[in-house]
Design a protein around this motif. Structure first.
Motif, PDB file in Angstrom:
ATOM      1  N   LEU A  36      31.628  17.082  68.877  1.00  0.00           N
ATOM      2  CA  LEU A  36      30.441  16.280  68.600  1.00  0.00           C
ATOM      3  C   LEU A  36      29.600  16.077  69.845  1.00  0.00           C
ATOM      4  CD1 LEU A  36      31.631  13.579  66.043  1.00  0.00           C
ATOM      5  CD2 LEU A  36      29.688  15.120  65.786  1.00  0.00           C
ATOM      6  N   THR A 221      23.648   8.805  65.365  1.00  0.00           N
ATOM      7  CA  THR A 221      24.963   9.453  65.325  1.00  0.00           C
ATOM      8  C   THR A 221      25.726   9.183  66.618  1.00  0.00           C
ATOM      9  OG1 THR A 221      24.165  11.203  63.860  1.00  0.00           O
ATOM     10  CG2 THR A 221      26.170  11.657  65.111  1.00  0.00           C
ATOM     11  N   LEU A 225      29.081   7.124  67.101  1.00  0.00           N
ATOM     12  CA  LEU A 225      30.228   7.860  67.629  1.00  0.00           C
ATOM     13  C   LEU A 225      30.914   7.081  68.742  1.00  0.00           C
ATOM     14  CD1 LEU A 225      31.971  10.445  67.918  1.00  0.00           C
ATOM     15  CD2 LEU A 225      30.174  11.333  69.432  1.00  0.00           C
TER      16      LEU A 225
END
Length: 345
Positions: A36, A221, A225
């Motif tokens: 990610l 995001t 995260l």
């Protein structure tokens, strides 16, 4: 009616110098965080991209990117330190002491080392020293940061002012080279550039050329995260202008990623001397970056040099322009970060 079970977060008057805060919740990191991170930021430093490259440099595998590890440790602290913050103001004395690998579990603690109420009486500055601990109770990251935090009760008396004495910069002997790291078989072709430690001169400036426009989707995001729950990043009603503030760590990661073009061999971040989020970043801003070589030092490990860099992120402003004649940061400057990295000699 029972007592409230929800946590509104700490306000300025809730901090006491000398107290240690144990942050919830420990987090085990794995290959997902690595993937990610590389998706959110086009990170290309070879040591963090390839297990084989990392093994050729003496490490057991590719670690989690140093800045990603910082985000994990930082994110744990937000509910207790900066949930009600108006701004994160700066960093000092940051050291990466152990690489973080997939499978490690990280928890964070913070000691309150300073407080100072602002003159308007509505907020104050809180200094904390945060440590990230592994499942082996080893400290992997240690840094100081300070944030401006709202007061809950404007009539609460101002605490005694305590401003910690902090080093203006870490010395080379303060830096920790990871156990086993070596660059004697370093593959410059696979790393992406031929420039060694000796090719850089103190005072040299590097325009990293590329730019990335920040979008709401990637920021949200990233903030989720790293479990950064600060209200200014999520809730548009928490700011008078109704805009979500881009997490400063997002700017750090993007600028560090952009610095690959010209500093591909500045592989491992091992020290954080200082940092300022000079101006806010919002969705739609285009981040560009430039660097200045501030210092160089030998580490005592054969083939491994340390290079001290100033990394500046701008909103598309001209490179190498930092402050105006009044000594204040120019409006286009978002980040001014002073750090040490390890590089093959």
């Amino acid at each position: 009616m029972g007592a409230a079970k929800t946590n509104p977060g700490r306000f300025f008057e809730d901090y006491t110098v000398g107290e240690t805060i144990h942050h919830a919740v420990p987090r085990s990191v794995g290959a997902g965080e690595r993937a990610l991170y590389h998706a959110l930021y086009p990170a290309r430093h070879a040591l963090y991209s390839s297990d084989e490259f990392a093994r050729s440099c003496g490490l057991p595998q590719s670690p989690l990117d140093d800045i990603a590890a910082f985000h994990v440790v930082f994110g744990k602290t937000v509910p207790d330190v900066s949930l009600n913050a108006l701004a994160n103001l700066g960093y000092a004395e940051g050291r990466w002491l152990k690489p973080v690998y997939a499978g490690d579990t990280i928890r964070s603690t913070s000691e309150v080392i300073g407080v100072k109420q602002n003159s308007n009486g509505k907020s104050g500055v809180v200094w904390v020293r945060t440590k990230g601990h592994s499942q082996r109770d080893e400290v992997v990251i240690d840094y100081v940061r300070w944030a401006m935090v709202r007061k809950r009760d404007l009539d609460a008396p101002a605490p005694e002012v305590v401003i910690p004495e902090l080093k203006p910069a870490l010395a080379a002997e303060d830096l920790v080279v990871p156990e086993g790291l070596r660059f004697d078989e370093y593959d410059f072709t696979l790393a992406g550039e031929a420039h060694r430690w000796g090719d850089y001169e103190i005072g040299e400036t590097i325009d990293h050329v590329d730019g990335v426009t920040v979008e709401e989707a990637e920021h949200m995001t990233a903030t989720r995260l790293w479990q950064n729950t600060a209200k200014v990043h999520f809730d548009v009603s928490s700011r008078p202008d109704g805009r979500r503030l881009i997490y400063g760590g997002h700017v750090i990661s993007m600028a560090r990623t952009l610095s690959f073009n010209g500093l591909a061999n500045a592989q491992m971040v091992v020290g954080l001397n200082g940092g300022a989020h000079a101006n806010p970043c919002f969705s739609g801003d285009t981040i560009r970056a430039w660097s200045e070589v501030l210092d160089k030092a030998e580490t005592g490990v054969p083939g491994v040099g340390a290079i001290r860099l100033r990394l500046v992120a701008t909103k598309g402003g001209a490179p190498f322009m930092l402050k105006g004649e009044d000594g204040k940061y120019l409006p286009d400057v978002m980040l001014d970060l002073d750090y040490w990295a390890l590089m093959p000699m």
